[in-house]
Structure formats: C-alpha cells, structure tokens
Design a protein around this motif. Structure first.
Motif, mmCIF file in Angstrom:
data_model
loop_
_atom_site.group_PDB
_atom_site.id
_atom_site.type_symbol
_atom_site.label_atom_id
_atom_site.label_comp_id
_atom_site.label_asym_id
_atom_site.label_seq_id
_atom_site.Cartn_x
_atom_site.Cartn_y
_atom_site.Cartn_z
ATOM 1 N N UNK A 194 8.239 -0.044 -4.732
ATOM 2 C CA UNK A 194 7.158 -0.826 -5.411
ATOM 3 C C UNK A 194 7.743 -1.270 -6.933
ATOM 4 N N UNK A 195 8.547 -0.580 -7.408
ATOM 5 C CA UNK A 195 9.143 -0.851 -8.749
ATOM 6 C C UNK A 195 10.121 -2.132 -8.407
ATOM 7 N N UNK A 196 10.897 -1.857 -7.400
ATOM 8 C CA UNK A 196 12.184 -2.611 -7.475
ATOM 9 C C UNK A 196 11.701 -4.025 -6.952
ATOM 10 N N UNK A 197 10.671 -4.250 -6.344
ATOM 11 C CA UNK A 197 10.209 -5.473 -5.719
ATOM 12 C C UNK A 197 9.014 -5.985 -5.767
ATOM 13 N N UNK A 198 8.638 -7.168 -5.410
ATOM 14 C CA UNK A 198 7.437 -7.594 -5.340
ATOM 15 C C UNK A 198 6.380 -6.809 -4.386
ATOM 16 N N UNK A 199 5.236 -6.527 -5.157
ATOM 17 C CA UNK A 199 4.408 -5.235 -4.395
ATOM 18 C C UNK A 199 4.198 -6.049 -3.090
ATOM 19 N N UNK A 200 3.943 -7.207 -3.304
ATOM 20 C CA UNK A 200 3.100 -8.075 -1.579
ATOM 21 C C UNK A 200 4.436 -7.752 -0.701
ATOM 22 N N UNK A 201 5.601 -8.111 -1.106
ATOM 23 C CA UNK A 201 6.806 -8.170 -0.294
ATOM 24 C C UNK A 201 6.710 -6.576 0.592
ATOM 25 N N UNK A 202 6.835 -5.741 -0.464
ATOM 26 C CA UNK A 202 6.971 -4.252 -0.009
ATOM 27 C C UNK A 202 5.950 -3.894 1.141
ATOM 28 N N UNK A 203 4.579 -4.302 0.730
ATOM 29 C CA UNK A 203 3.564 -4.143 1.674
ATOM 30 C C UNK A 203 3.390 -4.855 3.019
ATOM 31 N N UNK A 204 4.224 -5.956 2.908
ATOM 32 C CA UNK A 204 4.416 -6.556 4.264
ATOM 33 C C UNK A 204 5.232 -5.987 4.993
ATOM 34 N N UNK A 205 6.135 -5.287 4.360
ATOM 35 C CA UNK A 205 7.343 -4.518 5.222
ATOM 36 C C UNK A 205 6.996 -3.068 5.512
ATOM 37 N N UNK A 206 6.169 -2.444 4.800
ATOM 38 C CA UNK A 206 5.911 -1.159 4.843
ATOM 39 C C UNK A 206 4.330 -0.954 4.702
ATOM 40 N N UNK A 207 4.082 -0.198 5.942
ATOM 41 C CA UNK A 207 2.475 0.217 5.701
ATOM 42 C C UNK A 207 2.556 1.795 5.560
ATOM 43 N N UNK A 208 1.971 2.272 4.294
ATOM 44 C CA UNK A 208 1.796 3.484 4.081
ATOM 45 C C UNK A 208 0.209 3.740 4.187
ATOM 46 N N UNK A 209 -0.345 4.813 5.012
ATOM 47 C CA UNK A 209 -1.607 5.043 4.943
ATOM 48 C C UNK A 209 -1.821 6.390 3.950
ATOM 49 N N UNK A 210 -2.125 6.403 2.748
ATOM 50 C CA UNK A 210 -1.925 7.812 2.086
ATOM 51 C C UNK A 210 -3.165 8.574 2.526
#
Lengths: 114, 964
Positions: free
Chosen positions: B863-879
């Motif tokens: 989350x810190x290193x790149x755009x939040x939207x990009x991260x969430x497109x690639x990674x689905x975390x379901x806390x």
C-alpha cells in the motif's frame, strides 16, 4: 543497570502522564504510547531481568532453572504489547472521527472558552 | 409424587399460560378460554390439595437449587396459602370472563391476558413460597406485572404516571423486604419459612429486631397501600377495570396483609408490633374512609375504600390476638369478594354509560335493574349490613377494637376510630348506590345506558351470591376453610369463635347499628356539599401524598442529580484524567507509605553502554513530550526512538521474543500514526493563550503530577529489581514447558498452551477492536479542510503543467518508483520470513503474534509503495475472513480436546517425522497458534486498510463531484 532501567521507566511514565493531561488528541495518543513503553518495561522489570540469561530451554533437560530468564513477565508483556497496539489504533480512529465530527482536535470536542 | 406434581403445576401453569396467551393470535374468545382454563385447573388442583392441609398439615416440595447457599425452591401450601389460592384462582376465573366482554375488539387482548396470567403466576408464587428469598422474588415480580397492567393503555399519560408511581413505591417496599429477609436469614441461619416461623423467640430477642420489623413493614405497607404510602392505589385506577378488580382489590394489595399474617408468629406479639401496625392500620382505616366519601370518580371511591379496608385488616393484625388474626383473615376474604364485584359493577356502568363521574350519573336503576341490584347488595356488604359477609367480619373487628390491650391512647381511641370509620364507610357506600342508580335520571350521558351482556354480569352475580351465602350461612360455607387457615397461622391454640349472625344484643351490634344510622344521616347532610365541591376531601385536599411523591421524585432524579453533577462532575477529559492519575498515585502512595523498606542486595552492575542507550531513550521521550503539540511529525519520530530503545533493552536483558514483537508493532504503529496525521488540523503558529500565566500554572501543576508518578514508579521498580526474586511460578513453567508443552520457547508455550485461554480472549479483543475501527470508519466523514489533495501533490502537478515534456500526473506516478519496485520484489521474501517466524515459534523466538504482524507489514508495504487502486486490482485481501477464520481455528482447536475427554484447550505435543525436513515439533498448540496468526494478520490489515482508504474515499467523493 538496575538504576538506569528504573530511571528510564520513570522518565517514560512521567512523559506519558504529562502528555495524557494535555488538551490535544495527538498529545494524548503520543502520551499513551510512551506510557505503555514505561509500563511494559516495569512489568518486565518485575522478573529481575539480567544480561545473558538463556530464554530458550535446552532440549537435553533442565540443569538449573534459576539460570534462565523469568518467562512469566515476558509472556505478560507480549500480550500487553499487542493490546496496546490495538488501543492505540482504536484511539487513533476515534481521534480522526472526532476531528471530522467536531472540527477540532481538542479532547473535549470543542475549543475551551477563554 | 402426585402431590409434588400438583404443587409444581400450581406454580408453573399460569406462567406457561401467560406465554401461550402472548403467542395466541389476538382473539378475545381464545384468550379468555385459555386464561379461564388455567384458572379452572388451578382451582381444581387447589381443591384437591384440601385434604392435605385440612388439619393443620403442610404440603411441601423441596427442590435443591443452590444448596451450597442454602437456597432451595420450596413449594409449600398450608391452610392460609390454600385459602388465598382459592381466592386468587376463583376471582381470577371470574375476572377473565369479565375481561372478555370488557375489552373492545380493537384492543390487544393477548397483551392483557398474558400479563394477567403472569401476574396470577407471580401472586401464586408469593402464596406458594416456602423460602423467603423465593417469596421476595415473586413479590417483586408482582410489582412489575402490576406496572405492565396499570400501563395497559400506555398512550394515556395517567396510565403511564400511575404505573410508574405504583412501581416505584412497591418496588421500594420490595427492596426493604429483601433487606429484611437477608437479615432474618443471617440471624436464623436459614431462609426456610418453617424454620423462620419456629425461631420467633430468637428474632424477637435480637438487637436487630426493630430494624427488621420496620423493613418488613415497609414492604407490607407499600404493597397494601397503608398511609403514607397509599397514594399509588388511587392512581393505579387508570388501569382497565378487570385489572383493578383483580389486582387492586382482591389479590395484589392483599399480598401485604398476607405477608403480615404469615410472619406474625415470628415477628408479632411485641409492643412495637402492636403500636406500629395497629396505629398505621387505624390511621389508614380512618383516612381512607374519609377520602373515599369525597371522590367523584366511581373507581376513585372504590380505591380509597379499598385503602380503608386494608387499614382495617392491618389494624386487626396489629392487635395480634388469636381472635383478631381470625378476623383479619376472614375480612380479607370478604373484602376481596365484595370489592371485586363492586369494581366489576363500576366497570359495567363505565362501559355502558360512558362515564364514571358520579356527578353526571344518576337514575340508572331503570336502565340496568339487574346490575343495580347486584351493586346494591355488594355495597351493602361493604357497608356492613346484616345478612351479608361484610357484617360478620366487621362485627368481629368491633369486638376486637373494644378490647383493652395496653390502655395507651392508641388502645383507648380504637373503639372511636372504628366507629367513625364505620359511619364514613356506610356514608360512601350509600353515596355509591344513590348517586349512580337513584335520583334524577342523567340526561347528558355519552352513551345510552342499557344492561350489559349476561356473561358480563355473571361474574358479578357469582360474587354477590357468595356474599349472601357467607353472610347468611357462614357455618356451612366459610367456616371450615377459615378454621384451616387460622390453624396454620395460630397452631393448636385457635380460640373458640362463632361465625353466627346473632350473638345477642352486645356492643358490636350496637356499634353496627350506630354506624348504619350515623352513615345515613351523614350522607343526607353532606350529599349536596360533596357534589358541588371539587374532588377530594376538605382540609386535606391540598395535602396529597401524590404531589409530595412527584416533588420528591423530581428532586431526587433531576434537581439533586444535576446539582451533584455540577458540584462533583465534569465533562472535561483533562480533569477526569487528572483525577484518575491522582487517585492511582494516591492509592499507590497510601499502600507503600508505611511499607517496610526493601533492602537492596545482590550485585548491582553498571553498564556504560546501556546507560548511553537510555540517555538517548530518555532524551527522545522528553523531547517527544515537549514537541507533541506543535511538531507532530518530530514527536512521532522521537516516540519511535524511545520505542527502539525499549526494544534494545529487551534484547539486552534476555527477552528476544519481546524484542521481535516490539520492533514489529513499532513499525505498524508508526505507519498507523503517520496515516492518521493527515486528518489533523494544521498547527504551526503558536497559540497566544498558551503563553498566559494561567496556562503556565496549569502546565506546572501537571508537570509536578507527572514527575511524582515517574519518581514513584522508578522507585518501586528499583526497589523490586534489587531484591531477590521469588521464582516459584517461573520455575514451574521452566520445568514443565518442554516436558508437557513440547516447546523450548517458554514464553510461547505459556501463551499458546498453559495460558491459552487468556490468549484466546486476547485475540478476540483484537478482532473486536479491528471490527470497531472498521465500523467507525465506514460512518466517518473526514474533516472538510483536510479532504483536499495534499500540498505535495498539488506542487508536483504544478511542475508538470509548467514543463512541456510532461503531462499532469506524471511526477506523481513516478514518485517512489524505485522503492516501489523493491517493495514489490520483497513481498514474497517477507511472506517467507513470516512463515519462518511462525514455524520456529514453539522452540525459538517468534510465534503467531510476531509472524502475523510481519505478514501484515508485507501487505502494508504494498500500500505504501504504490497506488492504492493498483494494489487492490492485483491483490484481494479479505481481512474480515482472516479474522473469522482465525477465531474459528482457535476455538475448534480448543473444542477438539473435548473429543478426547479433556477440558477446553488442553494441548497435545508430539514430534512428527517429515521426509526431507526431518523431525518437526507438532503440538496441538501449533494449530491454536495458526488461529492467532490468522487473526492478527486480519485485524492488523483491516485496521491499516480502513485508515488508508480514507484518503481514497475523499478522492472518490471529489471525483464524483467533478463528474456530476
């Protein structure tokens, strides 16, 4: 070393308490963090920590338990670290929400009338 | 066995009926049928019990409930309870029938019948209790059900006020009674009714006798509406008439006198009993009758008349001679019968004529002759006319009042008070009959009056016929039951008495005749004045218990409370925290002030390097405290510094587990606070007021408090560290960790094995906190002024616009380009580290907590290193799923030990041979640790993501605005 640790605990707690009594939310949150360091070290100190006492057992069996570090305060502090993380996080969110709701970061939710 | 079943049935059936009634569809017929069947069953069971109790016998059924506390459910029926049970079920049956016709089809019948049945159960419980604690519980239940029933028409303010008043007064009495019962239990050593009754001498001789007596009497007097607690009863008349007829004349208000009769063998027979009880009774008798005469509301008249009759019964109990007790029981029964029928008659008049105001009513004799006849007979019973039941018990009262007891003023005035009250009672009875059924026919009634349905009159008829039967043939009808009841209270020394109409010409008869004639004359004299005057008795009109009560209630619950808050309370958090800190400081000082001085022993070593570590740490802490107001970012970094020094200390002092966890938590906390900084107001300029003298003084005071805290805790820590340890617990864990827990990292074994249940609680707390944060942030609106794009981004965009070769947003995209690549590549490495930390946890520093936070950091870095939207497109975390899964795994591990017959969370340790890897420790605690791991990951990620998303939300809101 005991004296140094005791003084360190005292300074951490004093700084924490002083911040706890301040009017701005961020001061209080920093104060809580400092206070939790102080208290964690205090609990830890109750086990008379020493340098070089093995914390992990030897599988061969126990020779002399008094050589090892006291695990009980350590277990307590481990729990306390995690819980204080949770408290800080919760407080932070309340702080943000309070600010959004009232427009101020004073702990009472309104600027004091002077 | 049959007996026990009968007793249980008596106690439980009404409650079962109540629940059934609440679940039935609202149909008056079905409800009444159900309630009636319950009452009939109760009646039959009670009658079947008669042979057991007939000759002073007691039917008992003991159920051990909390035997170690001496608490048993004891169901107990003796003659007295039997008589009251007959009344309860019999009148209950008639009231249910009456209520069927009283209710209009639009009103919720289920609610009325359910509460009526529940009340019947509670009242039955009081009668059936063979244990005083149980009695108090049912006692309070009747107060609550009475509250619900008075408030049946809850849209009317009068109903709400009346209900609240009745509850406050009677529940207060119930609490007094509870206190009395606890005292009695402590003195007698048992709450069992039979044992308490047998310990009368012990109780009467005890120094606490008077307090106990007063507490019991507070309970009884509030319930039975004795002066000065009588005022709730007239206000309870806001209830539907079936309720008034059942609760507020026949049963609930009789609970008080029932209690007094019940405990009279144990607490009675003393001068205090005689003075307090009979004085209260006589006063109530007189005032109630006086007030009744001046009411304009039919039910108001009956309510005050009930107060007066309850006073009569109380006075009799106060006299406490065997004959007086017999008379008290007898009059309780008689009053219940005629008063219930009068209430029903009043309800019929109200129902058919549309008003209960005696000034508007009149001449109803022509419209409803049968109801009129019944009401007249019942009123005659109330007035004490011969050949009716009221006459006989009233004669007994006169005879007792005329007796000489202690020749005090109270004793000598008794006869006169009885006579005056009887005259008043005749007068109000005549007023009841005359103003409603005779005189000029009313012309402006809201409804055209006519006879009610036959079945609505039937209950009244049954009761009136009973009045006549008891009045004319007392020997055949009531005598055996009365004898049984008296026998159960008085024991073998039941006196000789004769229930005859004619005892020759004696004083009581003369008093009766005088009362009848006097009442007639009084009414003739006063009739016009009463009708024209406002409601309420002359002189005393202003002095209303109700108003005093209201004033008291307002004072206690509002004015005093506010004053106390102004005086002692504060809304300011700073003041609250200051008090908290000072109390903690004071408590510690108080505990340790006189403590023996600890003698420092053992080697005290001095390590210069450690001193340097803490010189830095202390400087960080103090500077952070100093700068937290104006330089938040600096303060945050400095706190991190203090945290690092703490971490170093843990390493230094042989606690690697703590060091690892502290370091990881430190990272997460710092990131969290950094995320939070964005939402705080800007503060660069100094606030002028902070330089004022007052502000300086405040800071000085806080500095003193803080220094005292610091000094104190440093002193304690030093004192403890320089004394020899007490290592009993530590040694036990060290010796058993490997042998029983199967792990060499003792701290981890304690957490996941020995104290696994605590850890289970802890991770639950963590999960709850995460969910709370999640929920809070979903609702939260960020502060408007902080929602704009950060200054840095604006500047980047501005530079993009200036330069020709760049488009707007390029700099932002390239920002942190190198770190983001590194972060992306580090992702698998950190995950591996996390798994490694987890696996070695049982034997070496690491474990579920540390591993969980490590994994959370891996996500966080993305989350810190790149755009939040990009991260969430690639990674689905379901806390949320991680949290749920973690809790389930931990709980199932715990439950698993049940399968093997061990308590929750018993663990099992074994080494398992894996190909290639070799021997791997495998303990069920490891499974539990997986639960911890999953939950910590879920909770930490949920918290961080929820906060990180705030800026995204603000951005989205801005975008949607632009589009719109």
């Amino acid at each position: 070393m005991e004296a140094v640790l005791a003084i360190a605990i005292g300074i951490l707690v004093a700084s924490g308490v002083w911040l706890l009594l301040r009017p701005r939310t961020f001061q209080v949150i920093i104060g809580l963090a400092l206070l939790s360091y102080g208290v964690n070290l205090f609990i830890f100190a109750m086990g008379r920590p020493r340098t070089g006492a093995p914390p992990v057992l030897d599988k061969a069996g126990i020779v002399d338990t008094s050589l090892y570090a006291d695990p009980v305060p350590q277990a307590l502090v481990l729990t306390a670290i995690v819980i204080s993380f949770a408290t800080t996080a919760l407080f932070l969110v309340v702080m943000i929400a309070l600010r959004g709701l009232t427009g101020t970061d004073h702990v009472d939710g309104k600027e004091p009338d002077r | 066995m049959i007996l026990q079943n009968f007793l249980t049935l008596l106690l439980v059936l009404p409650f079962v009926g109540s629940i059934a009634a609440a679940l039935l569809p609202t149909s008056r017929n079905a409800e009444a049928l159900l309630a009636g069947s319950v009452a009939v069953a109760g009646l039959l069971v009670t009658i079947a019990l008669y042979p057991v109790v007939a000759n002073g016998g007691i039917a008992r059924y003991d159920i051990a409930w909390l035997p170690s506390f001496g608490l048993r459910l004891t169901i107990r029926v003796d003659g007295l309870a039997w008589l009251f049970l007959i009344l309860l079920n019999g009148i209950g049956l008639l009231v249910f029938l009456y209520a069927r016709y009283y209710l209009s089809p639009k009103e919720p019948a289920a609610r009325l019948f359910a509460w009526l049945l529940a009340f019947m159960g509670a009242m039955g419980g009081i009668l059936l209790s063979g244990n005083l604690v149980m009695l108090v519980v049912f006692w309070e239940m009747t107060s609550v059900f009475s509250f619900m029933l008075i408030g049946y028409w809850h849209r009317r303010p009068a109903a709400r006020d009346g209900a609240r008043m009745a509850l406050v007064v009677t529940a207060f009495g119930g609490l007094s009674l509870l206190a009395a019962v606890l005292l009695i239990g402590a003195i007698v050593g048992s709450y069992d009714l039979d044992q308490v009754l047998a310990s009368g001498d012990v109780l009467r001789a005890h120094p606490l006798y008077v307090p106990i007596l007063i507490l019991v009497l507070l309970g009884a007097f509030t319930k039975s509406a004795q002066v000065p607690f009588h005022f709730w009863l007239p206000n309870a008349m806001a209830a539907p008439t079936p309720v008034s007829s059942f609760l507020h004349s026949a049963t609930l208000v009789k609970a008080g006198v029932f209690l007094l009769i019940r405990v009279s063998p144990a607490l009675g027979g003393t001068q205090e009993w005689f003075t307090i009880v009979s004085a209260a009774g006589l006063l109530t008798l007189l005032l109630g009758a006086f007030f009744a005469l001046f009411q304009h509301d039919l039910k108001g008249l009956l309510a005050y008349s009930t107060v007066s009759h309850l006073g009569l019964i109380t006075a009799l109990i106060g006299m406490d001679t065997p004959l007086a007790i017999v008379a008290a029981i007898f009059h309780t029964v008689n009053h219940a019968i005629f008063k219930a029928s009068l209430f029903m008659a009043a309800g019929i008049v109200d129902h058919e004529a549309g008003t209960r105001d005696m000034r508007r009513l009149g001449g109803l004799w022509r419209a409803m002759p049968e109801t009129a006849t019944l009401a007249i007979v019942a009123s005659a019973a109330m007035a004490g006319v011969p050949l009716l039941n009221g006459f006989i018990s009233k004669e007994m009262f006169f005879a007792q009042a005329a007796e000489t007891y202690d020749s005090s003023l109270l004793d000598r005035s008794m006869t006169w008070v009885a006579l005056i009250a009887a005259i008043l009672s005749v007068a109000y009875s005549i007023r009841f009959v005359h103003s409603v059924f005779f005189g000029a026919p009313a012309t402006d009634l809201p409804k055209e009056p006519h006879e009610p349905p036959f079945l609505m009159r039937l209950p009244v008829g049954v009761l009136v016929v009973t009045c006549l039967l008891v009045g004319i043939l007392p020997g055949v009808t009531i005598a055996p039951a009365l004898h049984t009841a008296a026998l159960s209270v008085l024991g073998p020394d039941v006196p000789y008495y004769s229930l005859a109409i004619w005892h020759g010409f004696n004083l009581p008869l003369a008093m009766s005749i005088a009362a009848l004639i006097g009442g007639l004359i009084l009414y003739r004299l006063l009739a016009t004045r009463i009708t024209t005057a406002p409601e309420g008795p002359p002189i005393l009109r202003e002095l209303e218990g109700q108003r005093i009560f209201e004033r008291l209630l307002v004072n206690v619950s509002w004015i005093w409370a506010r004053r106390a808050f102004k005086l002692l309370g504060t809304e300011r958090l700073q003041t609250q925290l200051r008090i908290l800190v000072l109390v903690a400081l004071g408590a510690a000082a108080w505990m340790l002030w006189g403590a023996e001085h600890l003698k420092p022993i053992g080697p005290r070593n001095f390590d210069p390097l450690f001193t340097v570590v803490w010189a830095v740490g202390a400087a960080c802490a103090i500077t952070a405290a100093w700068q937290a107001k104006y330089h938040r970012f600096a303060a945050l970094l400095l706190v991190g510094g203090a945290g690092l020094m703490t971490c170093v200390s843990f390493v230094w002092l042989s606690a690697p587990d703590l060091a690892v966890t502290q370091l990881l938590v430190e990272i997460v906390t710092t990131v969290l606070l950094l995320l939070g900084l964005r939402w705080l107001p800007k503060r660069r300029e100094e606030i002028a007021a902070d330089r004022g003298l007052l502000a300086r003084a405040r800071r000085g005071r806080d500095l003193v408090i803080a220094s005292a805290c610091g000094l104190g805790i440093a002193g304690i820590a030093y004192a403890v560290m320089t004394t020899p340890p007490n290592r009993g617990t530590a040694d036990w864990f060290l010796q058993h960790a490997y042998v029983e827990g199967g792990g060499t990292n003792v701290v981890n074994v304690i957490l996941v094995d020995f104290r696994g249940f605590d850890t289970f609680g802890e991770i639950t707390v963590l999960g709850i906190v995460a969910l709370t944060i999640f929920a809070l942030l979903r609702r939260f609106r960020p502060a408007q002024e902080s929602s704009d794009r950060p200054e840095q981004q604006l500047r980047q965009d501005a530079s993009d616009t200036e330069r020709e070769d760049r488009n707007v947003g390029d700099t932002l995209r390239d920002y942190l380009a190198v770190p983001s690549v590194i972060i992306r590549w580090m992702f698998p490495a950190i995950i591996t580290l996390s798994i490694y930390l987890f696996l070695r946890g049982h034997d070496l520093p690491g474990g579920g907590f540390a591993a969980g936070i490590t994994l959370a950091i891996a996500f966080l870095l993305q989350y810190l290193g790149s755009n939040v939207r990009e991260v969430e497109d690639r990674l689905r975390i379901l806390p949320l799923r991680w949290i749920g899964l973690g809790l389930i795994v931990a709980a199932l591990t715990g439950i698993g030990s049940w399968l093997f017959g061990y308590p929750f969370l018993t663990s099992y340790a074994q080494y398992v041979e894996f190909p290639w890897i070799g021997k791997v420790p495998f303990a069920s605690a490891l499974l539990f640790d997986i639960g911890v791991y999953l939950l910590v990951v879920g909770a930490t990620v949920l918290i961080l993501v929820a906060i990180a998303h705030q800026s995204l939300r603000a951005q989205r809101a801005a975008e949607s605005e632009e589009e719109g």
